[in-house]
Design a protein around this motif. Structure first.
Motif, short mmCIF file in Angstrom:
data_model
loop_
_atom_site.label_atom_id
_atom_site.label_comp_id
_atom_site.label_asym_id
_atom_site.label_seq_id
_atom_site.Cartn_x
_atom_site.Cartn_y
_atom_site.Cartn_z
N ILE A 99 0.86 -1.19 0.00
CA ILE A 99 0.00 0.00 0.00
C ILE A 99 0.90 1.24 0.00
O ILE A 99 1.75 1.39 0.88
CB ILE A 99 -0.92 0.02 1.25
CG1 ILE A 99 -1.78 -1.24 1.29
CG2 ILE A 99 -1.80 1.28 1.24
CD1 ILE A 99 -2.64 -1.36 2.52
N SER A 115 1.77 7.27 0.16
CA SER A 115 1.15 8.54 -0.25
C SER A 115 -0.35 8.57 0.09
O SER A 115 -0.91 9.62 0.41
CB SER A 115 1.36 8.74 -1.74
OG SER A 115 0.83 7.64 -2.44
N LEU A 116 -0.99 7.38 0.04
CA LEU A 116 -2.42 7.33 0.36
C LEU A 116 -2.67 7.75 1.80
O LEU A 116 -3.61 8.48 2.10
CB LEU A 116 -2.96 5.92 0.14
CG LEU A 116 -3.12 5.47 -1.32
CD1 LEU A 116 -3.63 4.04 -1.37
CD2 LEU A 116 -4.08 6.40 -2.04
N TYR A 117 -1.80 7.23 2.70
CA TYR A 117 -1.96 7.59 4.11
C TYR A 117 -1.69 9.07 4.32
O TYR A 117 -2.37 9.75 5.08
CB TYR A 117 -1.02 6.75 4.97
CG TYR A 117 -1.42 5.31 5.05
CD1 TYR A 117 -2.52 4.92 5.82
CD2 TYR A 117 -0.72 4.34 4.34
CE1 TYR A 117 -2.89 3.59 5.88
CE2 TYR A 117 -1.09 3.02 4.40
CZ TYR A 117 -2.18 2.65 5.17
OH TYR A 117 -2.55 1.35 5.23
N ALA A 168 -2.11 11.47 2.15
CA ALA A 168 -3.26 12.22 1.65
C ALA A 168 -4.41 12.20 2.65
O ALA A 168 -5.05 13.22 2.92
CB ALA A 168 -3.70 11.66 0.31
N ALA A 169 -4.66 10.99 3.22
CA ALA A 169 -5.75 10.86 4.19
C ALA A 169 -5.48 11.72 5.42
O ALA A 169 -6.39 12.36 5.95
CB ALA A 169 -5.92 9.39 4.59
N ARG A 184 -8.43 5.96 8.64
CA ARG A 184 -7.39 5.54 7.70
C ARG A 184 -7.40 4.02 7.54
O ARG A 184 -7.28 3.48 6.45
CB ARG A 184 -6.01 6.00 8.20
CG ARG A 184 -5.77 7.49 8.05
CD ARG A 184 -4.29 7.82 8.05
NE ARG A 184 -3.61 7.47 9.30
CZ ARG A 184 -3.56 8.28 10.37
NH1 ARG A 184 -4.10 9.49 10.32
NH2 ARG A 184 -2.95 7.91 11.46
N VAL A 201 -8.66 3.19 3.98
CA VAL A 201 -7.47 3.00 3.13
C VAL A 201 -6.96 1.57 3.25
O VAL A 201 -6.92 0.82 2.27
CB VAL A 201 -6.35 4.00 3.50
CG1 VAL A 201 -5.13 3.76 2.61
CG2 VAL A 201 -6.84 5.43 3.39
N THR A 202 -6.59 1.17 4.48
CA THR A 202 -5.94 -0.13 4.66
C THR A 202 -6.86 -1.29 4.21
O THR A 202 -6.47 -2.09 3.36
CB THR A 202 -5.55 -0.33 6.13
OG1 THR A 202 -4.88 0.85 6.57
CG2 THR A 202 -4.65 -1.53 6.30
N MET A 236 -7.60 -1.63 0.41
CA MET A 236 -6.40 -1.96 -0.33
C MET A 236 -5.94 -3.39 -0.02
O MET A 236 -5.27 -4.04 -0.83
CB MET A 236 -5.26 -0.99 0.04
CG MET A 236 -5.47 0.44 -0.40
SD MET A 236 -5.64 0.61 -2.19
CE MET A 236 -3.94 0.33 -2.68
#
Lengths: 427, 299
Positions: free
Chosen positions: B189, B192-194, B196-197, B207, B211-212, B215
């Motif tokens: 994962i 960058s996603l984290y 951004a969140a 998150r 997200v996790t 994914m």
């Protein structure tokens, strides 16, 4: 399934190795025999006996393979070896209940041709129970290695201290155990009254049969058909229910396998035990034994007014039908099944002799004073049903008994379940 | 559909392709197809080594016998309960372990070792170790209960407790494999996603939830499939811990197959039971696979 595949592969490799050696063997190189035994049957003593054999037979070497903690686990392994017609094993030590099944499956080489004219004379020398157990359908399927029966082991020191006589009846045993437990509770909290096999293993079949026979009952009739009298069987199971209710047996009786009883008694945690002959030698000679010279052995108790009963045990030597060295294997088996070896085992392992005269041998009696009375017990011991489908008989009895001893089945339920499963097998 | 024209060069390439595939196909056929075919054939036979005189073709008889066999149904029921308890159990514990192992530890090897060790241990050893944990007189668990002033329990000879004990052992043993699969998924994962969140003000739970988990979904499905298949085959741990007891209350289908074939030597009936177990495995796995297909189809 995975385990059996792994064993099969190993056995296949061993078989290939054997094939590679075969031509060399013909060129005067030593023949190597492989003999299978269980860990409880004293492989160390067998090794010493095999050393004597090798000295006298320079052309033959004998290796010991040890497996399986209980009779049924050993048989599970042998089932995978023999069902795949593997030649890796030449001689196998098998429980007295197996020869009929082995004869049906054609796993054991019949020994009649090898014994020749001597056959009847050879067989006549054994105790009758072992002569009969090893002749199936008129053919000699194996020769006996040692005899066995269940005895009552007791703590001589504790009984003397609390003025309890060695019990002759189950009621005396129960009362004696309760008296000693009550008096010792404060100083030895881990002491238990009486143990017998209760785990789902072969030994638990005898835990069912001993009180049934003791009440004059039977599992099968003369034709081998199921002849269980429900009311009588229920009273027989009442013995174990009663000992449990009085806290004489350990709470976890349904988890206890044969050798665990030996271990507990050896650690000083049992007053009484229903146990086979081998345990005596361990109590007397093991370095960790807490009970050396403190154990007595007598016949099992009876119910007031009837005769005591016990199971025929003992171990037989079968030659594999798939062995590549049958002549040498038979030679080894005949040596292992001789009065000389019977005496060696009696002294080194307290294995009960299969020849009546060995019970009177001075050196044997010096090592096992209780053998003086043991011959009568072995002679009076009763055999479990003889049938090629014994594995199913055993499975039905031990599973239902285990449920009963764990308290998850009432005597009624256990017997109904047992009868339902035995009826199609014992007919 | 119009036929695609194939030039001579391409035909030669195809032939080469098949030739290159042939060894693998042959190997698969000998180690997978041949045993399955033999099993199915044996399941239509009366083949009982203690009664060799009765051998012969019996068609569906072994299957009909299973339908009337209360022991088949009870061991099937036990197996399904094992699946229902130990699959989610192992996924949850495995997820926890994977999240833990994914934290930025300075020294990584003790964490990795802790994850790998239960997985590397043979199943039957794990069973024996846990049998001693739950042993009545000397077991750690009863000793711990004693410290709390609770009476000793017969963990291995009371049906419900025996079930709890074996499930604990299975979850301990299998969650490390799940954790390894999920850890690989976690590490894929993108950070960058984290970030951004976090910038958007998402809490730690948000998150994880948004997200996790999404994914990680493909990795979870893979872990589920593997864990379910092995749960259907549960054998070693109850075999070593309880032998199926007390009575046959912890006996799984795989143990009943083993008992029928290896103890009793009834290969015909044992093969039929094994074929039924294979069907169950196929049915449950195909459910998951259909689920993943739908995921892929939906993008």
């Amino acid at each position: 399934m995975r385990t059996s595949m792994r064993i099969g592969r190993r056995a296949a490799l061993a078989g290939m190795a054997g094939a590679a050696l075969a031509p060399a063997a013909q060129a005067q190189a030593p023949v190597t025999l492989r003999i299978f035994t269980g860990g409880q049957q004293r492989p160390d003593v067998m090794r010493r006996i095999l050393d004597v054999f090798q000295e006298r037979n320079p052309g033959i070497r004998a290796e010991v393979e040890v497996g399986g903690a209980t009779s049924d686990q050993q048989q599970q392994y042998l089932n995978t070896v023999l069902a795949s017609r593997d030649s890796a094993l030449d001689v196998m030590l098998i429980d007295v209940i197996r020869p009929a099944q082995w004869a049906a499956a054609r796993w054991a080489e019949p020994l009649d041709a090898y014994l020749g004219a001597e056959r009847d004379a050879v067989m006549a020398r054994y105790l009758p129970a072992y002569r009969e157990a090893n002749i199936v359908g008129g053919r000699v399927m194996a020769l006996p290695y040692f005899a066995d029966a269940q005895f009552l082991y007791f703590r001589r020191d504790l009984l003397a201290k609390h003025q309890v006589a060695p019990p002759k009846t189950w009621d005396e045993l129960s009362a004696g155990a309760q008296k000693i437990l009550a008096a010792e509770a404060a100083t030895s909290p881990s002491l238990r009254g009486f143990a017998t096999a209760g785990a789902p293993i072969e030994g638990t079949v005898c835990t069912f049969l001993v009180p049934l026979w003791g009440m004059g009952g039977a599992l099968t009739d003369a034709q081998g058909k199921l002849a269980l009298d429900q009311a009588q069987a229920q009273r027989a199971l009442g013995l174990w229910a009663d000992l449990r209710a009085k806290n004489v047996t350990p709470a976890n009786l349904a988890e206890i396998a044969t050798d665990r009883i030996r271990v507990d008694m050896q650690a000083g945690n049992l007053i009484f035990a229903m146990q086979w002959g081998y345990a005596w030698n361990r109590f007397q000679n093991d370095a960790d034994s807490q009970v050396k010279d403190r154990i007595g052995v007598v016949p099992l108790p009876s119910f007031a007014g009837s005769a005591p009963a016990t199971c025929v045990g003992g171990w037989q030597l079968a030659v594999s039908a798939f062995s590549r060295n049958k002549e040498a294997a038979v030679r080894l088996v005949r040596f292992l099944s001789s009065p000389e070896v019977s005496k060696m085992q009696a002294i080194a392992a307290s294995h009960l002799p299969v020849f009546p005269e060995v019970y009177e041998d001075a050196a044997v009696l010096a090592a096992n004073p209780w053998f003086r009375d043991a011959r009568a017990v072995v002679l009076g011991a009763r055999a479990r049903p003889v049938t090629p489908r014994y594995a199913e008989v055993s499975e039905a009895i031990r599973t239902s008994m285990n449920g009963f001893l764990a308290g998850t089945r009432t005597a009624d339920q256990a017997l109904a379940e047992m009868t339902q499963r035995l009826t199609p097998v014992l007919r | 559909m119009a036929r695609v024209r194939v030039g001579p060069l391409e035909r030669a390439e195809r032939r080469l392709g098949y030739a290159l595939l042939a060894p693998a196909l042959l190997l698969l056929a000998t180690v997978v197809l041949y045993p399955i075919a033999t099993l199915l054939w044996t399941s239509t036979q009366q083949l009982h080594l203690a009664q060799p005189w009765l051998e012969g073709f019996v068609g569906w008889e072994n299957y009909a016998r299973a339908m009337d066999d209360p022991r088949f149904w009870s061991s099937l029921g036990t197996t399904l309960i094992y699946v229902a308890v130990t699959v989610p159990g192992a996924i949850l514990c495995g997820l926890g372990l994977a999240l833990l192992a994914n934290l930025p530890f300075r020294v990584k090897w003790p964490v990795r070792l802790g994850l790998l060790l239960p997985w590397a241990l043979p199943l039957v050893f794990a069973g024996l170790i846990f049998r001693w944990f739950f042993e009545y007189e000397q077991g750690l668990v009863n000793a711990g209960l004693g410290l709390l002033g609770i009476e000793k329990q017969r963990w291995l000879s009371t049906p419900d407790l025996a079930f709890v004990a074996t499930c604990a052992a299975i979850v301990w043993k299998s969650s490390s494999f799940v954790a390894l699969v999920l850890l690989a998924g976690l590490q894929a994962i993108p950070a960058s996603l984290y970030e951004a969140a976090a910038v958007d003000g998402a809490s730690a739970w948000q998150r994880f939830r948004h997200v996790t988990l999404p994914m990680l979904r493909p990795a979870i499905v893979v872990a589920l499939i593997f864990r379910t298949i092995t749960a259907i085959q549960t054998f070693d741990i109850p075999y070593a811990m309880t032998g199926g007891g007390p009575g046959h209350s912890t006996e799984t289908l795989a143990m009943y197959v083993h008992r029928t074939t290896i103890d009793v030597l009834d290969f015909g009936y044992g093969s039929a039971l094994a074929a039924l177990m294979f069907l169950l495995s196929l049915a449950l796995t195909s459910l998951y696979i259909r689920q993943t297909r739908r995921d892929e189809g939906g993008g």
